[in-house]
Design a protein around this motif. Structure first.
Motif, PDB file in Angstrom:
ATOM      1  N   ASN A 101     -12.205  20.316 -35.911  1.00 22.55           N
ATOM      2  CA  ASN A 101     -11.995  21.608 -36.555  1.00 22.55           C
ATOM      3  C   ASN A 101     -11.183  22.557 -35.673  1.00 22.55           C
ATOM      4  N   GLU A 102     -10.124  23.110 -36.274  1.00 20.56           N
ATOM      5  CA  GLU A 102      -9.260  24.093 -35.595  1.00 20.56           C
ATOM      6  C   GLU A 102      -8.755  23.546 -34.255  1.00 20.56           C
ATOM      7  N   HIS A 103      -8.306  22.316 -34.279  1.00 19.77           N
ATOM      8  CA  HIS A 103      -7.764  21.650 -33.093  1.00 19.77           C
ATOM      9  C   HIS A 103      -6.484  22.371 -32.675  1.00 19.77           C
ATOM     10  N   CYS A 104      -6.566  23.107 -31.594  1.00 17.50           N
ATOM     11  CA  CYS A 104      -5.432  23.919 -31.168  1.00 17.50           C
ATOM     12  C   CYS A 104      -4.834  23.390 -29.871  1.00 17.50           C
ATOM     13  N   ILE A 105      -3.611  23.824 -29.607  1.00 18.80           N
ATOM     14  CA  ILE A 105      -2.883  23.462 -28.399  1.00 18.80           C
ATOM     15  C   ILE A 105      -2.341  24.732 -27.775  1.00 18.80           C
ATOM     16  N   ALA A 106      -2.559  24.874 -26.485  1.00 21.65           N
ATOM     17  CA  ALA A 106      -1.926  25.953 -25.725  1.00 21.65           C
ATOM     18  C   ALA A 106      -0.921  25.304 -24.784  1.00 21.65           C
ATOM     19  N   MET A 107       0.336  25.753 -24.841  1.00 22.76           N
ATOM     20  CA  MET A 107       1.353  25.109 -24.014  1.00 22.76           C
ATOM     21  C   MET A 107       2.164  26.161 -23.280  1.00 22.76           C
ATOM     22  N   SER A 108       2.503  25.827 -22.040  1.00 22.50           N
ATOM     23  CA  SER A 108       3.337  26.701 -21.234  1.00 22.50           C
ATOM     24  C   SER A 108       4.739  26.778 -21.838  1.00 22.50           C
ATOM     25  N   VAL A 109       5.406  27.909 -21.663  1.00 26.01           N
ATOM     26  CA  VAL A 109       6.797  27.996 -22.096  1.00 26.01           C
ATOM     27  C   VAL A 109       7.697  27.203 -21.163  1.00 26.01           C
ATOM     28  N   HIS A 110       7.161  26.781 -20.018  1.00 28.20           N
ATOM     29  CA  HIS A 110       7.929  25.995 -19.059  1.00 28.20           C
ATOM     30  C   HIS A 110       7.649  24.505 -19.275  1.00 28.20           C
ATOM     31  N   HIS A 111       8.693  23.723 -19.382  1.00 28.31           N
ATOM     32  CA  HIS A 111       8.542  22.275 -19.517  1.00 28.31           C
ATOM     33  C   HIS A 111       8.327  21.709 -18.116  1.00 28.31           C
ATOM     34  N   ARG A 112       7.064  21.706 -17.696  1.00 22.21           N
ATOM     35  CA  ARG A 112       6.717  21.251 -16.356  1.00 22.21           C
ATOM     36  C   ARG A 112       5.541  20.297 -16.450  1.00 22.21           C
ATOM     37  N   HIS A 113       5.350  19.517 -15.400  1.00 22.32           N
ATOM     38  CA  HIS A 113       4.346  18.463 -15.385  1.00 22.32           C
ATOM     39  C   HIS A 113       2.929  19.052 -15.436  1.00 22.32           C
ATOM     40  N   LEU A 146     -10.332  33.901 -26.397  1.00 19.27           N
ATOM     41  CA  LEU A 146     -10.893  33.302 -27.609  1.00 19.27           C
ATOM     42  C   LEU A 146     -12.209  32.618 -27.263  1.00 19.27           C
ATOM     43  N   PRO A 147     -13.279  33.372 -27.071  1.00 16.05           N
ATOM     44  CA  PRO A 147     -14.544  32.798 -26.583  1.00 16.05           C
ATOM     45  C   PRO A 147     -15.232  31.862 -27.559  1.00 16.05           C
ATOM     46  N   GLN A 148     -14.797  31.813 -28.807  1.00 16.48           N
ATOM     47  CA  GLN A 148     -15.418  30.907 -29.784  1.00 16.48           C
ATOM     48  C   GLN A 148     -14.876  29.491 -29.661  1.00 16.48           C
ATOM     49  N   TYR A 149     -13.853  29.279 -28.844  1.00 15.87           N
ATOM     50  CA  TYR A 149     -13.243  27.967 -28.674  1.00 15.87           C
ATOM     51  C   TYR A 149     -13.607  27.374 -27.320  1.00 15.87           C
ATOM     52  N   PHE A 150     -13.637  26.042 -27.248  1.00 15.44           N
ATOM     53  CA  PHE A 150     -13.600  25.377 -25.949  1.00 15.44           C
ATOM     54  C   PHE A 150     -12.124  25.147 -25.624  1.00 15.44           C
ATOM     55  N   ILE A 151     -11.816  24.848 -24.378  1.00 11.97           N
ATOM     56  CA  ILE A 151     -10.457  24.504 -23.976  1.00 11.97           C
ATOM     57  C   ILE A 151     -10.543  23.499 -22.835  1.00 11.97           C
ATOM     58  N   GLY A 152      -9.650  22.541 -22.824  1.00 10.24           N
ATOM     59  CA  GLY A 152      -9.671  21.535 -21.769  1.00 10.24           C
ATOM     60  C   GLY A 152      -8.284  21.030 -21.459  1.00 10.24           C
ATOM     61  N   SER A 153      -8.177  20.348 -20.353  1.00 14.13           N
ATOM     62  CA  SER A 153      -6.900  19.780 -19.925  1.00 14.13           C
ATOM     63  C   SER A 153      -7.047  18.282 -19.732  1.00 14.13           C
ATOM     64  N   ASN A 154      -6.054  17.540 -20.158  1.00 15.41           N
ATOM     65  CA  ASN A 154      -6.004  16.145 -19.772  1.00 15.41           C
ATOM     66  C   ASN A 154      -5.812  16.050 -18.275  1.00 15.41           C
ATOM     67  N   ALA A 155      -6.237  14.941 -17.702  1.00 13.67           N
ATOM     68  CA  ALA A 155      -5.997  14.698 -16.286  1.00 13.67           C
ATOM     69  C   ALA A 155      -4.485  14.612 -16.040  1.00 13.67           C
ATOM     70  N   ASP A 156      -4.098  14.819 -14.791  1.00 13.11           N
ATOM     71  CA  ASP A 156      -2.674  14.948 -14.479  1.00 13.11           C
ATOM     72  C   ASP A 156      -2.072  13.720 -13.815  1.00 13.11           C
ATOM     73  N   PHE A 198      -2.845  22.495 -22.794  1.00 12.79           N
ATOM     74  CA  PHE A 198      -4.279  22.331 -22.960  1.00 12.79           C
ATOM     75  C   PHE A 198      -4.574  22.054 -24.435  1.00 12.79           C
ATOM     76  N   GLN A 199      -5.791  21.563 -24.697  1.00 16.94           N
ATOM     77  CA  GLN A 199      -6.257  21.390 -26.073  1.00 16.94           C
ATOM     78  C   GLN A 199      -7.635  22.024 -26.224  1.00 16.94           C
ATOM     79  N   GLY A 200      -7.871  22.614 -27.378  1.00 19.81           N
ATOM     80  CA  GLY A 200      -9.153  23.260 -27.603  1.00 19.81           C
ATOM     81  C   GLY A 200      -9.473  23.322 -29.083  1.00 19.81           C
ATOM     82  N   GLY A 201     -10.475  24.136 -29.419  1.00 17.96           N
ATOM     83  CA  GLY A 201     -10.819  24.301 -30.816  1.00 17.96           C
ATOM     84  C   GLY A 201     -12.264  24.658 -31.047  1.00 17.96           C
ATOM     85  N   ALA A 202     -12.650  24.638 -32.310  1.00 17.00           N
ATOM     86  CA  ALA A 202     -13.988  25.056 -32.729  1.00 17.00           C
ATOM     87  C   ALA A 202     -14.836  23.821 -33.000  1.00 17.00           C
TER      88      ALA A 202
END
Length: 551
Positions: free
Chosen positions: A262-274, A292-302, A316-320
């Motif tokens: 549900n509400e699978h969101c993506i936050a992405m930097s404006v910079h195309h960086r690793h 947005l405290p109603q969402y979790f947010i996480g990062s894939n390993a690098d 990052f990826q997050g959502g409800a």
């Protein structure tokens, strides 16, 4: 007249959902005509005079305004009747066929999709309007209203492919780790053989723009075919990205077109960086949940193998959604002496996950960085963990997940919570794809990397399993086990299927589907156990305690 009826219905759909104003209807009709390469027919006069769409009073803004009395999109208001059900996917499919017939689109699946998205882009509010409306809703009605409005918009303009997502197959399987969520991903379209052929013939020596599918430059991009310079790229005319600030930098917030929850969101930097997992990244995650405290947010390993599919763009990826990992039992607690305001625990989870909680954002941040830095340098050869090769190549990293929780541990409260899944991407002769990666015996079900979403207990399995498991089911029901190896669909699963048959001699037509699904769920549990660096045996528990003691 079918073309006119489809365009009129689509324009009414856009108006009913506040994507355009009633005064835009004729312009929108003609714009869609042009997009599909047509110059007629005319819309019916009755449609032009439809009194459901009154003229808005002078001064009423549709998408945000400095006037507090102006109508706002998240309040509804432009149309006098509730939106009626509408087959958006079917209508766009017919319009894309018109575009193909008129020479405006390639006669391929991707060509039709680009035509459909070109049409929807015309009916999607401009990015500035969307950003202003989101900010107004955030300021006046709070984050839940703002994100609900934005998510609905992304669904209504067809960027979030609701009809495609509905084709996914999903179930839950009870395991010793809790109820694992299983999905067979059928939402992403299969590749058209003609697109594959064009891709094979293309030289693709031109500039690759946008650099990847996560770049903010995708917003409004028309897409291109497999044979175009730079290779295939999907159309994104109906993509809208809301600017947000994380870590003192500009980022973008969008929703995933093929959402896994549900509400699978993506936050992405404006910079195309690793991708990078460090203090800056965790600080950005905390900024996100403050916004947005109603969402979790996480990062894939690098790092490769343990990271996600797109390591080249910081996102990052997050959502409800609350995943099974978030409610895993506590195996043991431990203290971090340098951070007395942080409570720490080892979770009873197949992956090796530490959970940190604190009411202090800064103390939690410092504690997370302390754990991450310690893990990056940690070697324990007794359990196969090696921090670096002799040449300095790193192997250890973390998959971090952050949210804010209430007193019952549910998302949206005042307490900061971080989950740190310890990852290691070493390989061996026995496990060339990765020691802490799905082992070969499970590759018939899951071979791909274990990313952020799967770390938390939601399997994303390939669409091939629909037909393959169907064949397994038929052979088990007929009792023709020898046919498992000879049938190319069931052959990859033959050894496992024989074990399933032995465990379930009572298999019938009524229970076969549920039984096979449960068995697949247990395979996913084994896959997560393979990816865990500290196993749930005596040696693994002792190794984890050594690492925890070092903290």
């Amino acid at each position: 007249m079918a073309l006119a009826e489809d365009i009129c219905a689509l324009v009414d759909y856009a108006c009913d959902r506040d994507l355009i104003g009633s005064e835009d209807r004729v312009w929108a009709y003609n714009s869609v005509l042009e997009a599909v390469g047509a110059t007629g027919p005319a819309p019916a006069e009755a449609w032009l005079a439809d009194d459901r769409y009154p003229v808005l009073p002078v001064g009423v803004a549709k998408y945000g305004s400095d006037d507090p009395d102006a109508a706002q999109p998240y309040e509804g208001a432009a149309c006098s009747v509730p939106p009626a059900p509408f087959d958006l996917e079917g209508t766009l499919a017919r319009l894309s066929e018109e575009a193909v017939a008129n020479g405006e689109a390639e006669d391929t699946a991707s060509g039709r999709d680009r035509a459909a998205m070109r049409v929807m882009g015309l009916l999607t509010p401009r990015p500035s309007e969307v950003a202003l409306a989101f900010d107004d809703a955030l300021a006046s009605q709070g984050p839940r209203v703002a994100t609900s409005w934005f998510y609905d918009l992304c669904c209504n303009v067809g960027y979030v492919r609701r009809a495609a997502i509905a084709r996914n197959i999903a179930w839950e399987t009870p395991t010793r780790w809790g109820s694992l969520e299983i999905t067979i991903n059928r939402s992403k379209p299969e590749k058209d053989p003609r697109d594959i052929a064009r891709a094979g013939a293309a030289t693709n020596t031109g500039e690759k723009y946008p650099a990847c599918q996560l770049c903010v430059e995708n917003e409004g991009y028309p897409g291109r075919s497999a044979q175009a310079a730079g290779g295939a790229h999907p159309a994104r005319q109906n993509l809208r990205i809301v600017p947000i600030e994380l870590g003192g930098e500009r980022w973008g917030l969008q929703y995933s077109p093929y959402a896994y929850f549900n509400e699978h969101c993506i936050a992405m930097s404006v910079h195309h960086r690793h991708m990078h997992v460090d203090r800056k990244a965790v600080s950005c995650l905390l900024d996100f949940v403050d916004l947005l405290p109603q969402y979790f947010i996480g990062s894939n390993a690098d790092l490769p193998v343990v990271g996600g599919s797109i390591l080249s763009h910081d996102h990052f990826q997050g959502g409800a959604h609350e995943f099974a990992m978030m409610h895993a039992a506590v195996s043991e607690t431990f203290a971090l002496e340098a951070f007395p305001g942080v409570s720490a625990a080892v979770l009873e989870w197949p992956m090796s996950v530490l959970r940190l909680r604190s009411d202090s954002r800064e103390e939690l941040l410092d504690a997370c960085v302390h754990v991450i830095d310690a893990w990056r340098g940690w070697t324990d050869e007794s359990v196969g963990v090696i921090a670096h090769d002799a040449d300095g190549t790193p192997h250890n990293t973390v998959t971090p997940v952050v949210r804010r929780v209430d007193s019952e541990g549910h998302t949206g409260g005042p307490t900061y919570e971080a989950f740190l899944a310890l990852r290691c991407n070493v390989a061996s002769a026995e496990h060339p794809l990765g020691v802490f990666h799905p082992h070969e015996q499970w590759h018939h079900i899951k071979k791909e990397n274990i990313g952020l979403i799967e770390v938390m207990g939601l399997a994303i399995l390939p669409p091939r399993l629909v037909s393959e498991l169907g064949a397994v089911r038929e052979h088990l029901l007929t009792g023709e086990l020898d046919a498992l190896e000879s049938d190319p669909l069931s052959a990859p699963h033959a050894a496992w299927a024989r074990e399933v048959a032995a465990r379930h001699p009572e298999l019938t037509a009524d229970n076969a589907e549920a039984t096979i699904r449960d068995e697949v769920g247990h395979v996913f549990g084994h896959v997560l156990e393979d990816a865990g660096v500290f196993k749930w045996d005596e040696a693994g528990r002792a190794a984890q305690r050594r690492f925890v003691a070092s903290l």
